[in-house]
Design an enzyme around this catalytic site. Sequence first.
Site, PDB file in Angstrom:
ATOM      1  N   SER A 127       5.163 -66.468  10.306  1.00 31.72           N
ATOM      2  CA  SER A 127       5.215 -65.187  11.011  1.00 31.72           C
ATOM      3  C   SER A 127       5.286 -65.447  12.518  1.00 31.72           C
ATOM      4  O   SER A 127       6.168 -66.181  12.954  1.00 31.72           O
ATOM      5  CB  SER A 127       4.013 -64.321  10.621  1.00 31.72           C
ATOM      6  OG  SER A 127       4.196 -62.979  11.005  1.00 31.72           O
ATOM      7  N   ARG A 170      -2.893 -51.028  12.400  1.00 35.08           N
ATOM      8  CA  ARG A 170      -3.070 -51.977  11.303  1.00 35.08           C
ATOM      9  C   ARG A 170      -2.586 -51.387   9.978  1.00 35.08           C
ATOM     10  O   ARG A 170      -2.028 -52.105   9.137  1.00 35.08           O
ATOM     11  CB  ARG A 170      -4.540 -52.374  11.188  1.00 35.08           C
ATOM     12  CG  ARG A 170      -4.807 -53.456  10.146  1.00 35.08           C
ATOM     13  CD  ARG A 170      -4.068 -54.747  10.479  1.00 35.08           C
ATOM     14  NE  ARG A 170      -4.584 -55.869   9.704  1.00 35.08           N
ATOM     15  CZ  ARG A 170      -4.236 -57.127   9.893  1.00 35.08           C
ATOM     16  NH1 ARG A 170      -3.372 -57.438  10.837  1.00 35.08           N
ATOM     17  NH2 ARG A 170      -4.756 -58.087   9.163  1.00 35.08           N
ATOM     18  N   ASP A 198       9.566 -60.324   1.066  1.00 38.89           N
ATOM     19  CA  ASP A 198       9.128 -60.039   2.436  1.00 38.89           C
ATOM     20  C   ASP A 198       9.874 -58.824   2.991  1.00 38.89           C
ATOM     21  O   ASP A 198      11.103 -58.831   3.096  1.00 38.89           O
ATOM     22  CB  ASP A 198       9.382 -61.263   3.314  1.00 38.89           C
ATOM     23  CG  ASP A 198       8.637 -61.218   4.644  1.00 38.89           C
ATOM     24  OD1 ASP A 198       8.270 -60.111   5.091  1.00 38.89           O
ATOM     25  OD2 ASP A 198       8.433 -62.293   5.229  1.00 38.89           O
ATOM     26  N   HIS A 249       5.200 -60.421   2.680  1.00 40.91           N
ATOM     27  CA  HIS A 249       5.109 -61.294   3.848  1.00 40.91           C
ATOM     28  C   HIS A 249       3.863 -62.175   3.838  1.00 40.91           C
ATOM     29  O   HIS A 249       3.919 -63.348   4.196  1.00 40.91           O
ATOM     30  CB  HIS A 249       5.127 -60.419   5.109  1.00 40.91           C
ATOM     31  CG  HIS A 249       5.090 -61.186   6.388  1.00 40.91           C
ATOM     32  ND1 HIS A 249       6.123 -62.003   6.799  1.00 40.91           N
ATOM     33  CD2 HIS A 249       4.137 -61.256   7.363  1.00 40.91           C
ATOM     34  CE1 HIS A 249       5.813 -62.544   7.978  1.00 40.91           C
ATOM     35  NE2 HIS A 249       4.617 -62.117   8.329  1.00 40.91           N
ATOM     36  N   ASP A 250       2.736 -61.637   3.431  1.00 40.55           N
ATOM     37  CA  ASP A 250       1.478 -62.386   3.447  1.00 40.55           C
ATOM     38  C   ASP A 250       1.435 -63.513   2.426  1.00 40.55           C
ATOM     39  O   ASP A 250       0.431 -64.240   2.360  1.00 40.55           O
ATOM     40  CB  ASP A 250       0.300 -61.450   3.193  1.00 40.55           C
ATOM     41  CG  ASP A 250      -0.223 -60.798   4.463  1.00 40.55           C
ATOM     42  OD1 ASP A 250       0.272 -61.135   5.554  1.00 40.55           O
ATOM     43  OD2 ASP A 250      -1.127 -59.942   4.365  1.00 40.55           O
TER      44      ASP A 250
END
Length: 354
Positions: free
Chosen positions: A134, A203, A301, A331-332
């Site tokens: 990232s 967030r 992602d 993505h994580d």
Amino acid sequence: MLDTTGELQLIDVGEYTTEAGVTLPISIAYQAWGEFRGDNVILVEHALTGDSDAATWWEGLVGSGKALDTDRYCVICTNALGGCMGSTGPSSARTNGVWGSQFPALSIRDLVHAEAKALSILGVDRVHAVVGGSMGGARALEWAALYPERVGAAAVIAVSARASAWQIGIQTAQIAAIEQDPAWRGGDYYRFAPPIEGLKTARRIAHLTYRGELEIDERFGTDAQENENPLGPYRDPDQRFAVQSYLDYQGTRLTERFDAGSYVTLTEALNRHDIGRDRGGLNKALANIQVPIFVVGIDTDILYPYHQQEHISRNVGNLLGMAKVSSPVGHDAFLTETRQMDRILRRFLSLLDA
């Protein structure tokens, strides 16, 4: 002298001038593990809200006998300039209070230049490899472009060669959520209550880009949060779907450990990420990178789609290899799919050492 006990250390770098021309005194925090033997450093780059404690947030990959083997390598991880975990950032003290709104905007190149200066002070003139995902992947790619003589190879994970318009759009929406919180006070909130609600909202937006759509739907669907009813006769923010509760929880967790000013600063740095800027364009800049590059992408992602890693692999001047993480997480996955990442990082290092 480089401290490899794993304890948080601080390096006084001195005066640093940003890419946009602002000069300020900076310090960089770091942690390191494993005996330093001069040519065995692996530099790990953290993501947006990460820190220098890679042995914790990548615990399955950093340590004795693991992919980033601290019996063989000296693993170093710094806290990015602009952060809030020891390195100089908006919340850092200065002569009159803290930096706040007077802290300058940064680019990914600034983060790398500051880190390079810090490593030089520690006596680390060259790294065997730099590895990051990232925002850390953007830093790894810039290391290869800015300091080819100091980098043996780079593993560039779950990132693009430049910020796309979509990424800038979603990231500026997060910044706006913070800046529109009345508690933001133009960035000078440090003597007052922090902009917690704005950071929570940022967030929530970000977390939806970090996780896969299928994973979120399979986990929550249209379920109501326990003992709540989002289908009542009038809308009530206290009556939530389960996914709302989950996102609220993620937002609250971040506010407990991260500074809103650093979130804005580092998100803006990601908006400015462009490996081709002032280098003749994207593909030319990639072609000119001769450091061996190993590219890793994630099939689900949303934030940095796999085609962006394919673009890097097709155009980079010295492609060492490419790998795909298959996961519903999105993505994580570079943080959560430890078994796959273990194999990928071992392959990267074996190719480098062959």
